[in-house]
Design an enzyme around this catalytic site. Structure first.
Site, PDB file in Angstrom:
ATOM      1  N   ASP A 500      57.558  85.191  14.906  1.00 14.70           N
ATOM      2  CA  ASP A 500      56.663  84.062  14.719  1.00 14.70           C
ATOM      3  C   ASP A 500      56.406  83.911  13.227  1.00 14.70           C
ATOM      4  O   ASP A 500      56.368  84.913  12.494  1.00 14.70           O
ATOM      5  CB  ASP A 500      55.345  84.306  15.472  1.00 14.70           C
ATOM      6  CG  ASP A 500      54.317  83.222  15.225  1.00 14.70           C
ATOM      7  OD1 ASP A 500      54.392  82.180  15.883  1.00 14.70           O
ATOM      8  OD2 ASP A 500      53.441  83.422  14.350  1.00 14.70           O
ATOM      9  N   TRP A 572      46.203  80.112  11.757  1.00 17.80           N
ATOM     10  CA  TRP A 572      46.916  80.538  12.950  1.00 17.80           C
ATOM     11  C   TRP A 572      46.716  82.011  13.258  1.00 17.80           C
ATOM     12  O   TRP A 572      47.476  82.614  13.997  1.00 17.80           O
ATOM     13  CB  TRP A 572      48.398  80.196  12.823  1.00 17.80           C
ATOM     14  CG  TRP A 572      48.619  78.700  12.860  1.00 17.80           C
ATOM     15  CD1 TRP A 572      47.676  77.734  12.993  1.00 17.80           C
ATOM     16  CD2 TRP A 572      49.868  78.026  12.754  1.00 17.80           C
ATOM     17  NE1 TRP A 572      48.249  76.493  12.976  1.00 17.80           N
ATOM     18  CE2 TRP A 572      49.602  76.640  12.823  1.00 17.80           C
ATOM     19  CE3 TRP A 572      51.177  78.453  12.606  1.00 17.80           C
ATOM     20  CZ2 TRP A 572      50.608  75.677  12.752  1.00 17.80           C
ATOM     21  CZ3 TRP A 572      52.185  77.500  12.529  1.00 17.80           C
ATOM     22  CH2 TRP A 572      51.894  76.129  12.613  1.00 17.80           C
ATOM     23  N   GLU A 676      56.445  66.211   9.539  1.00 18.43           N
ATOM     24  CA  GLU A 676      56.691  65.726  10.889  1.00 18.43           C
ATOM     25  C   GLU A 676      56.411  64.241  10.894  1.00 18.43           C
ATOM     26  O   GLU A 676      55.302  63.802  10.619  1.00 18.43           O
ATOM     27  CB  GLU A 676      55.778  66.450  11.882  1.00 18.43           C
ATOM     28  CG  GLU A 676      55.975  66.026  13.328  1.00 18.43           C
ATOM     29  CD  GLU A 676      55.231  64.754  13.674  1.00 18.43           C
ATOM     30  OE1 GLU A 676      55.839  63.908  14.361  1.00 18.43           O
ATOM     31  OE2 GLU A 676      54.076  64.589  13.261  1.00 18.43           O
ATOM     32  N   HIS A 705      60.913  68.948  19.080  1.00 17.66           N
ATOM     33  CA  HIS A 705      60.137  69.459  20.210  1.00 17.66           C
ATOM     34  C   HIS A 705      60.691  68.975  21.541  1.00 17.66           C
ATOM     35  O   HIS A 705      60.223  69.378  22.599  1.00 17.66           O
ATOM     36  CB  HIS A 705      58.673  69.050  20.067  1.00 17.66           C
ATOM     37  CG  HIS A 705      58.033  69.590  18.820  1.00 17.66           C
ATOM     38  ND1 HIS A 705      58.021  68.873  17.642  1.00 17.66           N
ATOM     39  CD2 HIS A 705      57.438  70.777  18.552  1.00 17.66           C
ATOM     40  CE1 HIS A 705      57.422  69.596  16.710  1.00 17.66           C
ATOM     41  NE2 HIS A 705      57.062  70.748  17.233  1.00 17.66           N
TER      42      HIS A 705
END
Length: 767
Positions: A500, A572, A676, A705
Site C-alpha cells: 500500500d 491515510w 484525476e 477504477h
C-alpha cells in the site's frame, strides 16, 4: 434513562468477508443468490454483535454492497440513462459504481464519478441530476433490511441519507441546461421519501436516523427553506415515526439556527470533532422535548476513549436537559474504523492497550451509559481505562528528542526551491529531452496474484529476503521492458514491493505500528489497512533508493522515484491525538526530505511525491481552512525542496475540487502535477484555466477504477478537450491514478491506446 446508540457499523466484517463475496460475484465464481445470502448472513452477524454489546439503538440500512449513496440513487431511481440497457438490476447497480464492459452484449459504460466522503478516505458515488430526472421508489432496501433484523428479534433504527444532503452531494449532469440547480428537484424528490418512510412506519419502525452531513459545511441562506420544507413534509407524512437527525465530522455552526427548530425528535452532536457544539446545542434545545445524541466516542480514530472525560461531558448534558433526553453514541458511523482488536495477536501489547476498534467502541459507549445509570458497576473498567491513558501519556515509546530538535531547526529556506519553475523547466528539458505530450503513469502497475503470494510467503518466513528481492527485481525488469514497448516516455518501477502506498513507508519509518486485520473500506470492495502513528516519526534508513537505482539501470529512459507525500501519510493513517496534526506532518516531511535528497544524489532524474489526500484534509468550514493549507503546503515543500533544479518534482492528486484550494496547489510549486480528471467532465481543468496554472500538468486521460478499456478515439477526444484548457508545452499524458488494482491485459491495452493518442497529437500539436 440515558440510552446507548450506534450510527453505523463497518460493512466488511472481521476478515473482509464482504469484499471476498462481492469480488467472487464479479468474477462469476458465485451466483446472485449466493451474493444475496452471504450478505444477509453478514448483516445478521453485525446486528447480533451490537445487540450483545448492549447497544439499544442499533442501525439498519447502514449495510451496502458498494456504497450507501449509490444505494440511495438506486432506491430512488436516479439512474443515468446510459445504464438503461443493462438487464440485471444487480449488474446495473455495480456498473454505476465501477463501470461495465461486455462487448458481446453491446454494453460499454463507464462508472459514475467518485468523490471523497467529506474529509475521510471513504469514497462515494456522485449522483447526476437534470430536469429529466424522475424519482420513483425503485427498491425498498431500507424496509427490507429493517424487516430482516426484526425477524431476528432485533428492533433497529433504519438509516437513510436525508433528502437535502442527497441532492446537495450530487452534481448537475452534463446534459443539464445552463443555470439548472439540482436543489430545484426537492419538490419531486420528497414524495418518494414520504413513500419510503410510510413503508418503514407500516413495517413497525419506531425511529429513523436521517443523516444530513452537509450541515457540517457552510450552507447558503436558502438551505433554511430546503430543510424546513423537507422535514415538515416527511415528518407530517409519517407521524408515528420518530426522526433522529444526524450530522457529523464538524460543528453545526450557523446551520444550528434552523436545525434546532425542525420538527425532529433527536439531534446528534459530533462531540469529538466539535466539542464546543455540546453546550451550544444543549442551550438551544432547552425548553423542547428534543433528545440529544452526544457523540463522545471517536468514530474516526482508533485510540481508546478517555471514559472519565466522556462521562463528565454526558453528565453536563444530563444536568441541562434530563437523563431521559440523552443518548450516548459514537461521533459518526463506525464505518471508518476497523472491525475488532480481537484478531490482533502480533501488535506490541503496550501500544495495543491504547486502542479501541469498532467492537471495542461499542463497549465503550455502553460503559459510559452504565457509569451513569448504575454507578459503581463499571469501576474496574474505568480504573483500567485511566491507567492505560496514564501509561500512554508517559511512555518513552512516543517521544524522540532528535526529531524534536530537527523540528526546531527548520528555517524559511527549507520551504523554497532554488529557482523559479521557468528556470528549472529549461534545465530539466535539457537533461530529459522529452517530446511534446510526454507520456507516463501515476506509479503502480498491477499487483497480480503472483506478487501478492510472493509477499505473503516472505512475510510468513517461507522465502528468504534474497529470494523475495530476486522476485521483485524480475517484476521490475518486466515492467520496464513493457513500458519501453508500449512507448511511455517517463517510466516507473511499478511498486511491486509495496502493499500500500502509505503502509509501505510506514513500515520503514519509526513512530508507526501496524495491525494485521485493521481493514477499513475505501471504495466499493477496496479496503485499506491504515498505518497507526503512535509516536514521533523518523527515517532510520533509505527506503526506496536501491530499488529506484536498480530500475533506472535497466533503461536509458528517465525513471521516476516514487514516494507518498506527508499530508497523505497523515490523512491515510490513524494519527496520534496527543499533539497537533501539523506537527506530526512536519515530522513525516523531514523524513521524506532525506529520502528525496538521497534519490536526487543517486541520479534519479524525477521524483514523484503523491499527495492525493491534500484536499481531503481541508477543514469543512471555510473559516478553518487557511491555517490547514498553510501547514499542508509547507510540509510538501519541506519534503521536496532539497534537490537541484535539474531534478523534476512530480506530484499526484485525485478526487479534488481544485477551485477550493487552487492557490495552495500553485504554492506547492511541483514541476508536474497529475490529477484525476477522467470522471469529472473536465470541471477540474476549468480551475487551472481560471487561475492560470503555469507548471506542468497531466490530467488523467482514462479512469483506472473501472475494468473497461477506453478506445483510442475516446482518449483522443478527451485529450483534444483537455488541450483547450492546458497549453501544449505544459501538458502530460497519463492515466488518472495508479494501476495497482487493474489486470495486465486491460492495462496493456489501455496504455497502448494512450501512447498512440499522444504520438498522433505530436504530429499536429495545438499551439
Amino acid at each position: 434513562m440515558v440510552s446507548s446508540s450506534n450510527l453505523g457499523f463497518p460493512r466488511m466484517s472481521a476478515n473482509r468477508e464482504l469484499k471476498k463475496l462481492v469480488e467472487a460475484y464479479w468474477a462469476g465464481k458465485v451466483d446472485h443468490q449466493a451474493l444475496v445470502d452471504g450478505a444477509k448472513e453478514l448483516r445478521a452477524l453485525h446486528w447480533k454483535i451490537q445487540k450483545d454489546a448492549g447497544i439499544e439503538f442499533i442501525p439498519s440500512n447502514d449495510y451496502s454492497l458498494y456504497d450507501h449513496v449509490l444505494d440511495h440513487l438506486f432506491v430512488f431511481g436516479a439512474i443515468p440513462s446510459r445504464y438503461a440497457n443493462i438487464p440485471s438490476s444487480t449488474d446495473k447497480y455495480f456498473a454505476m459504481g465501477r463501470g461495465l464492459q461486455r462487448p458481446a452484449e453491446g454494453i460499454d459504460v463507464p462508472a459514475m464519478e467518485m468523490k471523497k466522503w467529506f474529509d475521510t478516505n471513504y469514497h462515494y458515488i456522485v449522483g447526476e441530476f437534470s430536469p429529466a430526472t424522475k424519482f420513483h421508489l425503485q427498491d425498498t432496501k431500507p424496509v427490507d433490511q429493517y424487516l430482516e433484523a426484526k425477524a431476528l428479534g432485533i428492533q433497529t433504527r433504519p438509516v437513510i441519507l436525508g433528502p437535502v444532503s442527497f441532492l446537495a452531494l450530487g452534481k448537475e449532469s452534463s446534459d443539464a441546461p445552463a443555470g439548472f440547480d439540482r436543489m430545484s428537484l426537492l419538490d419531486s424528490l420528497l414524495p418518494v421519501y414520504v413513500e419510503l418512510l410510510t413503508k418503514l412506519q407500516a413495517a413497525g419502525a419506531e425511529w429513523v436516523q436521517v443523516d444530513e452531513p452537509i450541515l457540517a459545511l457552510d450552507r447558503p441562506a436558502e438551505y433554511k427553506a430546503y430543510f424546513a420544507k423537507a422535514y415538515t413534509t416527511i415528518t407530517a407524512a409519517a407521524p408515528q415515526l420518530k426522526f433522529f437527525l444526524a450530522s457529523y465530522f464538524g460543528r453545526y455552526s450557523s446551520n444550528l439556527d434552523f436545525v434546532a427548530d425542525l420538527p425532529i425528535h433527536a439531534i446528534h452532536i459530533d462531540a469529538v470533532r466539535a466539542p464546543g457544539d455540546v453546550d451550544i446545542v444543549v442551550s438551544r434545545v432547552q425548553g423542547k422535548t428534543l433528545k440529544v445524541s452526544v457523540g463522545v466516542v471517536n468514530g474516526r480514530n482508533i485510540w481508546k476513549n478517555n471514559l472519565a472525560q466522556s462521562i463528565e461531558t454526558v453528565k453536563r448534558v444530563i444536568a441541562a436537559v434530563g437523563s431521559d433526553r440523552v443518548i450516548v453514541a459514537p461521533s459518526c458511523s463506525l464505518l471508518h474504523t476497523p472491525h475488532s482488536l480481537a484478531s490482533e495477536k502480533k501488535m506490541d501489547a503496550q501500544i495495543k492497550n491504547w486502542m479501541a476498534f469498532s467492537v471495542e467502541k461499542l463497549h465503550e459507549i455502553v460503559t459510559i451509559v452504565k457509569a451513569i445509570t448504575a454507578p459503581g458497576s463499571v469501576d474496574a473498567i474505568l480504573a483500567e481505562n485511566a491507567h492505560a491513558h496514564e501509561l500512554r501519556k508517559t511512555s518513552p515509546l512516543i517521544h524522540n528528542p532528535e526529531v524534536q530538535a530537527e523540528l526546531k531547526a527548520i528555517v524559511p529556506e527549507n520551504f523554497r526551491r532554488q529557482s523559479k519553475f521557468e528556470v528549472r523547466a529549461q534545465k530539466q528539458q535539457q537533461k530529459l529531452n522529452l517530446p511534446l505530450y510526454p507520456t507516463t503513469t501515476v506509479g503502480s502497475f498491477p499487483q497480480t496474484k503472483e506478487v501478492r503470494v510472493a509477499r505473503q510467503k516472505f512475510k510468513k518466513g517461507e522465502t528468504t529476503l534474497a529470494q523475495y528481492n530476486e522476485f521483485i527485481n524480475s517484476e521490475i525488469q518486466k515492467a520496464v521492458k513493457f513500458q519501453e514497448e508500449v512507448g511511455l516516455d517517463m517510466l516507473v518501477h511499478g511498486e511491486f514491493e509495496r502493499n500500500d502506498m502509505v503502509e509501505y513507508f510506514g513500515e520503514n519509518l519509526k513512530g508507526y505500528v501496524f495491525s494485521e486485520y485493521g481493514w477499513v473500506q475505501s471504495y466499493g470492495s477496496r479496503c485499506v489497512k491504515p498505518p497507526i502513528i503512535f509516536g514521533d516519526v523518523s527515517r532510520p534508513y533509505a527506503m526506496t533508493v536501491e530499488t529506484s537505482v536498480y530500475a533506472q539501470s535497466l533503461t536509458k529512459l528517465p525513471m521516476k522515484g516514487m514516494l507518498t507525500g506527508p499530508v497523505t501519510m497523515l490523512q491515510w493513517s490513524f494519527v496520534r491525538d496527543d499533539q497537533p496534526r501539523s506537527e506530526t506532518t512536519y515530522q513525516i516531511a523531514l523524513a521524506l526530505r532525506k529520502e528525496v535528497s538521497d534519490l536526487a544524489k543517486a541520479g534519479i532524474p524525477a521524483i514523484q511525491i503523491d499527495e492525493p489526500a491534500i484536499r481531503e484534509g481541508l477543514p469543512l468550514l471555510k473559516e478553518d481552512q487557511d491555517a490547514y493549507l498553510d501547514w499542508a503546503v509547507k510540509s510538501f515543500l519541506l519534503a521536496t525542496t532539497d534537490v537541484p533544479d535539474e531534478t523534476q518534482i512530480h506530484t499526484h492528486m485525485c478526487y479534488s475540487d481544485f477551485n477550493d484550494i487552487f492557490p495552495a496547489i500553485q504554492a506547492l510549486d511541483a514541476d508536474c502535477i497529475t490529477i484525476e480528471n477522467s470522471k469529472s467532465d473536465l470541471k477540474l481543468l476549468r480551475a487551472f484555466e481560471k487561475y492560470g496554472y503555469t507548471n506542468g500538468i497531466g490530467p488523467g486521460l482514462y479512469d483506472i477504477h473501472s475494468p473497461r478499456v477506453p478506445p483510442a478515439d475516446e482518449m483522443k477526444s478527451r485529450l483534444n478537450a483537455i488541450n483547450k484548457y492546458i497549453k501544449t508545452n505544459l501538458l502530460w499524458v497519463n492515466p488518472d491514478c495508479g494501476l495497482k488494482t487493474r489486470g495486465w491485459t486491460e492495462t496493456e491495452a489501455a496504455l497502448r491506446n494512450m501512447c498512440e493518442v499522444a504520438k498522433q497529437a505530436r504530429s499536429a500539436p495545438i499551439a
